[in-house]
Design a protein around this motif. Structure first.
Motif, PDB file in Angstrom:
ATOM      1  N   HIS A  88     -10.667  -9.708  -4.483  1.00  0.00           N
ATOM      2  CA  HIS A  88     -11.712 -10.597  -4.987  1.00  0.00           C
ATOM      3  C   HIS A  88     -11.816 -10.524  -6.505  1.00  0.00           C
ATOM      4  CE1 HIS A  88     -12.758 -11.885  -1.075  1.00  0.00           C
ATOM      5  NE2 HIS A  88     -12.796 -10.631  -0.654  1.00  0.00           N
ATOM      6  N   HIS A  89     -11.304 -11.547  -7.121  1.00  0.00           N
ATOM      7  CA  HIS A  89     -11.371 -11.699  -8.574  1.00  0.00           C
ATOM      8  C   HIS A  89     -11.006 -10.441  -9.357  1.00  0.00           C
ATOM      9  CE1 HIS A  89     -13.196 -15.402  -7.478  1.00  0.00           C
ATOM     10  NE2 HIS A  89     -14.186 -14.788  -6.851  1.00  0.00           N
ATOM     11  N   PRO A  90      -9.770  -9.994  -9.252  1.00  0.00           N
ATOM     12  CA  PRO A  90      -9.369  -8.856 -10.085  1.00  0.00           C
ATOM     13  C   PRO A  90      -9.476  -9.232 -11.568  1.00  0.00           C
ATOM     14  CG  PRO A  90      -7.442  -9.888  -9.055  1.00  0.00           C
ATOM     15  CD  PRO A  90      -8.645 -10.522  -8.450  1.00  0.00           C
ATOM     16  N   ARG A  91      -9.926  -8.258 -12.370  1.00  0.00           N
ATOM     17  CA  ARG A  91     -10.012  -8.539 -13.816  1.00  0.00           C
ATOM     18  C   ARG A  91      -8.626  -8.420 -14.432  1.00  0.00           C
ATOM     19  NH1 ARG A  91     -14.630  -4.185 -14.277  1.00  0.00           N
ATOM     20  NH2 ARG A  91     -12.801  -3.161 -13.413  1.00  0.00           N
ATOM     21  N   LYS A  92      -8.525  -8.939 -15.658  1.00  0.00           N
ATOM     22  CA  LYS A  92      -7.246  -8.886 -16.367  1.00  0.00           C
ATOM     23  C   LYS A  92      -6.742  -7.438 -16.436  1.00  0.00           C
ATOM     24  CE  LYS A  92      -4.169 -10.502 -19.575  1.00  0.00           C
ATOM     25  NZ  LYS A  92      -3.264  -9.364 -19.432  1.00  0.00           N
ATOM     26  N   SER A  93      -7.650  -6.496 -16.648  1.00  0.00           N
ATOM     27  CA  SER A  93      -7.230  -5.096 -16.772  1.00  0.00           C
ATOM     28  C   SER A  93      -6.697  -4.570 -15.429  1.00  0.00           C
ATOM     29  CB  SER A  93      -8.396  -4.233 -17.259  1.00  0.00           C
ATOM     30  OG  SER A  93      -9.482  -4.352 -16.366  1.00  0.00           O
ATOM     31  N   ASP A  94      -7.311  -5.024 -14.319  1.00  0.00           N
ATOM     32  CA  ASP A  94      -6.814  -4.611 -12.998  1.00  0.00           C
ATOM     33  C   ASP A  94      -5.406  -5.150 -12.756  1.00  0.00           C
ATOM     34  OD1 ASP A  94      -9.140  -3.279 -12.197  1.00  0.00           O
ATOM     35  OD2 ASP A  94     -10.089  -5.178 -11.618  1.00  0.00           O
ATOM     36  N   ILE A  95      -5.233  -6.423 -13.128  1.00  0.00           N
ATOM     37  CA  ILE A  95      -3.929  -7.067 -12.920  1.00  0.00           C
ATOM     38  C   ILE A  95      -2.846  -6.314 -13.688  1.00  0.00           C
ATOM     39  CG2 ILE A  95      -2.599  -9.175 -13.426  1.00  0.00           C
ATOM     40  CD1 ILE A  95      -5.199 -10.749 -12.783  1.00  0.00           C
ATOM     41  N   ASP A  96      -3.144  -5.985 -14.956  1.00  0.00           N
ATOM     42  CA  ASP A  96      -2.164  -5.262 -15.771  1.00  0.00           C
ATOM     43  C   ASP A  96      -1.867  -3.885 -15.177  1.00  0.00           C
ATOM     44  OD1 ASP A  96      -2.070  -7.399 -17.407  1.00  0.00           O
ATOM     45  OD2 ASP A  96      -3.394  -6.561 -18.962  1.00  0.00           O
ATOM     46  N   ARG A  97      -2.939  -3.223 -14.722  1.00  0.00           N
ATOM     47  CA  ARG A  97      -2.766  -1.883 -14.158  1.00  0.00           C
ATOM     48  C   ARG A  97      -1.863  -1.936 -12.918  1.00  0.00           C
ATOM     49  NH1 ARG A  97      -5.325  -0.008 -10.148  1.00  0.00           N
ATOM     50  NH2 ARG A  97      -7.040  -1.480 -10.320  1.00  0.00           N
ATOM     51  N   VAL A  98      -2.145  -2.875 -12.005  1.00  0.00           N
ATOM     52  CA  VAL A  98      -1.347  -2.952 -10.774  1.00  0.00           C
ATOM     53  C   VAL A  98       0.106  -3.313 -11.087  1.00  0.00           C
ATOM     54  CG1 VAL A  98      -1.026  -4.238  -8.624  1.00  0.00           C
ATOM     55  CG2 VAL A  98      -3.273  -3.367  -9.233  1.00  0.00           C
ATOM     56  N   ARG A  99       0.302  -4.214 -12.049  1.00  0.00           N
ATOM     57  CA  ARG A  99       1.680  -4.546 -12.429  1.00  0.00           C
ATOM     58  C   ARG A  99       2.433  -3.300 -12.904  1.00  0.00           C
ATOM     59  NH1 ARG A  99       3.189  -9.720 -12.055  1.00  0.00           N
ATOM     60  NH2 ARG A  99       1.692 -11.369 -12.489  1.00  0.00           N
ATOM     61  N   SER A 100       1.763  -2.466 -13.715  1.00  0.00           N
ATOM     62  CA  SER A 100       2.485  -1.292 -14.214  1.00  0.00           C
ATOM     63  C   SER A 100       2.627  -0.224 -13.128  1.00  0.00           C
ATOM     64  CB  SER A 100       1.860  -0.743 -15.495  1.00  0.00           C
ATOM     65  OG  SER A 100       0.570  -0.283 -15.228  1.00  0.00           O
ATOM     66  N   GLU A 101       1.630  -0.123 -12.220  1.00  0.00           N
ATOM     67  CA  GLU A 101       1.781   0.806 -11.078  1.00  0.00           C
ATOM     68  C   GLU A 101       3.004   0.427 -10.249  1.00  0.00           C
ATOM     69  OE1 GLU A 101      -1.849   0.552  -8.831  1.00  0.00           O
ATOM     70  OE2 GLU A 101      -2.923   1.908 -10.176  1.00  0.00           O
ATOM     71  N   LYS A 102       3.148  -0.870 -10.047  1.00  0.00           N
ATOM     72  CA  LYS A 102       4.264  -1.342  -9.228  1.00  0.00           C
ATOM     73  C   LYS A 102       5.602  -1.005  -9.892  1.00  0.00           C
ATOM     74  CE  LYS A 102       6.429  -5.336  -7.408  1.00  0.00           C
ATOM     75  NZ  LYS A 102       6.487  -6.420  -6.466  1.00  0.00           N
ATOM     76  N   LYS A 103       5.636  -1.192 -11.226  1.00  0.00           N
ATOM     77  CA  LYS A 103       6.871  -0.858 -11.960  1.00  0.00           C
ATOM     78  C   LYS A 103       7.186   0.628 -11.808  1.00  0.00           C
ATOM     79  CE  LYS A 103       7.679  -4.220 -15.580  1.00  0.00           C
ATOM     80  NZ  LYS A 103       6.402  -4.742 -16.125  1.00  0.00           N
ATOM     81  N   ALA A 104       6.130   1.462 -11.932  1.00  0.00           N
ATOM     82  CA  ALA A 104       6.328   2.908 -11.851  1.00  0.00           C
ATOM     83  C   ALA A 104       6.873   3.293 -10.480  1.00  0.00           C
ATOM     84  CB  ALA A 104       5.011   3.628 -12.126  1.00  0.00           C
ATOM     85  N   VAL A 105       6.320   2.683  -9.437  1.00  0.00           N
ATOM     86  CA  VAL A 105       6.762   2.984  -8.079  1.00  0.00           C
ATOM     87  C   VAL A 105       8.243   2.669  -7.905  1.00  0.00           C
ATOM     88  CG1 VAL A 105       6.601   2.125  -5.703  1.00  0.00           C
ATOM     89  CG2 VAL A 105       4.547   2.809  -6.909  1.00  0.00           C
ATOM     90  N   SER A 106       8.671   1.494  -8.410  1.00  0.00           N
ATOM     91  CA  SER A 106      10.087   1.138  -8.233  1.00  0.00           C
ATOM     92  C   SER A 106      10.994   2.110  -8.951  1.00  0.00           C
ATOM     93  CB  SER A 106      10.408  -0.262  -8.764  1.00  0.00           C
ATOM     94  OG  SER A 106       9.298  -1.067  -8.764  1.00  0.00           O
ATOM     95  N   LYS A 107      10.522   2.607 -10.116  1.00  0.00           N
ATOM     96  CA  LYS A 107      11.358   3.546 -10.875  1.00  0.00           C
ATOM     97  C   LYS A 107      11.474   4.876 -10.140  1.00  0.00           C
ATOM     98  CE  LYS A 107      11.477   2.367 -15.711  1.00  0.00           C
ATOM     99  NZ  LYS A 107      10.284   2.095 -16.491  1.00  0.00           N
ATOM    100  N   GLN A 108      10.299   5.362  -9.674  1.00  0.00           N
ATOM    101  CA  GLN A 108      10.209   6.668  -9.035  1.00  0.00           C
ATOM    102  C   GLN A 108      11.058   6.772  -7.779  1.00  0.00           C
ATOM    103  OE1 GLN A 108       6.267   7.503  -7.474  1.00  0.00           O
ATOM    104  NE2 GLN A 108       5.612   7.564  -9.606  1.00  0.00           N
ATOM    105  N   ARG A 109      10.960   5.739  -6.938  1.00  0.00           N
ATOM    106  CA  ARG A 109      11.576   5.847  -5.621  1.00  0.00           C
ATOM    107  C   ARG A 109      12.949   5.213  -5.626  1.00  0.00           C
ATOM    108  NH1 ARG A 109       6.334   3.623  -3.128  1.00  0.00           N
ATOM    109  NH2 ARG A 109       5.010   5.425  -3.360  1.00  0.00           N
ATOM    110  N   ASP A 110      13.849   5.926  -4.998  1.00  0.00           N
ATOM    111  CA  ASP A 110      15.201   5.417  -4.865  1.00  0.00           C
ATOM    112  C   ASP A 110      15.154   4.442  -3.698  1.00  0.00           C
ATOM    113  OD1 ASP A 110      17.874   5.036  -4.383  1.00  0.00           O
ATOM    114  OD2 ASP A 110      18.091   6.953  -3.357  1.00  0.00           O
TER     115      ASP A 110
END
Ligand code: ZN
Length: 382
Positions: A216-238
């Motif tokens: 429900h209406h994520p703020r710009k800061s939430d969107i940025d945070r989730v995008r970078s979390e997702k990037k981190a996950v892809s890097k971490q996991r083979d």
């Protein structure tokens, strides 16, 4: 009115008949299309808002006229509609089947290209069902829903593989251990719902709790945070190296243990019912020795593995289908790298052996099974 708006639900059902199968009765065909369109959450199954509860009589009438399609049923479908799943199922049909659906739609005045069949059928379904349910949808919101569904259909398997069965937000497992069945519970949601088309990087997989908070209406800061979390996950996991994201590993280890322990007398004299009777020699044409090895494995172990795989398919449908698609994807990857059939076979065997800590020889028996069912290697086109 666009042409889609003139098509009735019963016309869509009739058009999809090449896919749902001629063997079904008219009412069963309606039920089949409803089930293709919906994913009913656990807490709705068997209740009055479960679309699968529609009576045989209603379904039969719905096959010839939209007059019997009630608002109540339309709402039940609308509430648990999964258009991504619907598009995936149409995508997965044989080209001949799709062409027949295209021809059927033409008879109702809808001209469709083969490559957009999934989204056009989804658009017809969404238009009819939302209208019946009394949900007002603007052409823009219909287009947005369809773009989203297309994105899900294209990326679901890869997204589940990437998240490795864990919520991207809180890291908790997406598998609820219900009596050991390991039912996956997750939501795939857009990171930013203000986009017009959805690619792999625009989705995130979360547990239902985090998803409810986020969507429900994520703020710009939430969107940025989730995008970078997702990037981190892809890097971490083979995620290339993962066998299955959703808990199938345990079952495969057990299966491989059981294969190893099978006595010779348990495997001979069995009637072999092949699921896909393309001869192995047509698929493994470049290497006589490999062809013999696979043929031997299949003739000894096929009935045993096929029975166990059938059980896995029934109890872990999602993970099982992912295992097949990962096997197929790995095969295509190695093939694309120009490896020989023997090298591909060894790579796949080593990969399974590595993930399950089994012996490579045992794992190769499982790979032979995948050759038999045509997930690995293909016969040259006729
Ligand atoms: Zn979570």
């Amino acid at each position: 009115m666009t042409r889609e708006e003139n098509v009735r639900f019963c016309d869509l059902v009739k058009s999809l008949r090449p896919l749902t199968g001629k063997g079904l009765s008219a009412g069963e065909q309606v039920a089949e299309v409803v089930s293709m369109l919906t994913k009913v959450p656990e807490n709705r199954i068997g209740t009055a808002v479960d679309p699968a509860q529609a009576s045989q009589e209603t379904l039969r009438k719905m096959s010839s006229s939209d007059g019997s399609f009630t608002k109540k049923l339309a709402n039940a479908i609308y509430e648990c509609m999964d258009l991504g799943q619907f598009i995936s199922q149409i995508d997965g049909a044989e080209p001949m089947t799709k062409q027949r659906i295209v021809d059927n739609l033409t008879e109702y005045g809808i001209k469709v290209n083969l490559n957009e069949l999934g989204e056009r059928c989804a658009k017809i379904a969404l238009t009819v069902i939302s209208r019946k349910a009394g949900q007002k949808m603007s052409p823009e919101s219909v287009a947005a829903r369809i773009a989203y569904a297309r994105g899900i259909a294209n990326n679901k398997d890869a997204l589940l593989m990437q998240c490795a069965g864990l919520c991207t937000e809180c890291g908790s497992s997406l598998i609820t251990d219900k009596h050991g069945d390991g039912i996956p519970v997750y939501e795939i949601l857009p990171i930013d719902s203000d986009v017009s088309s959805y690619g792999f990087d625009d989705f995130v997989v979360m547990c239902p709790t985090c998803a409810a908070k986020y969507k429900h209406h994520p703020r710009k800061s939430d969107i940025d945070r989730v995008r970078s979390e997702k990037k981190a996950v892809s890097k971490q996991r083979d995620f290339e190296g993962l066998l299955t994201p959703l808990n199938l590993e345990k079952e495969l280890v057990q299966l491989l243990d059981d294969i190893r322990e099978l006595g010779f007398e348990d495997t001979s004299h069995q009637q072999i019912q092949m699921r896909n009777p393309v001869p192995i020699r047509d698929k493994v044409s470049e290497d006589g020795e490999l062809c013999r090895e696979i043929t031997d494995s299949v003739s000894s172990y096929y009935p045993f593995i096929a029975a166990r795989m059938k059980m896995l398919e029934e109890t872990h449908r999602l993970s099982f289908n992912e295992l097949l698609s990962q096997m197929h994807a790995k095969y295509l990857k190695y093939e694309g790298q120009g490896l020989s059939q023997a090298e591909i076979f060894d790579q796949l065997s080593d990969w399974i052996a590595d993930r399950t800590h089994s012996r490579s020889r045992t794992a190769s028996i499982l790979v032979s099974y995948f050759v038999q069912i045509c997930e690995v290697f293909r016969a040259p086109a006729q």
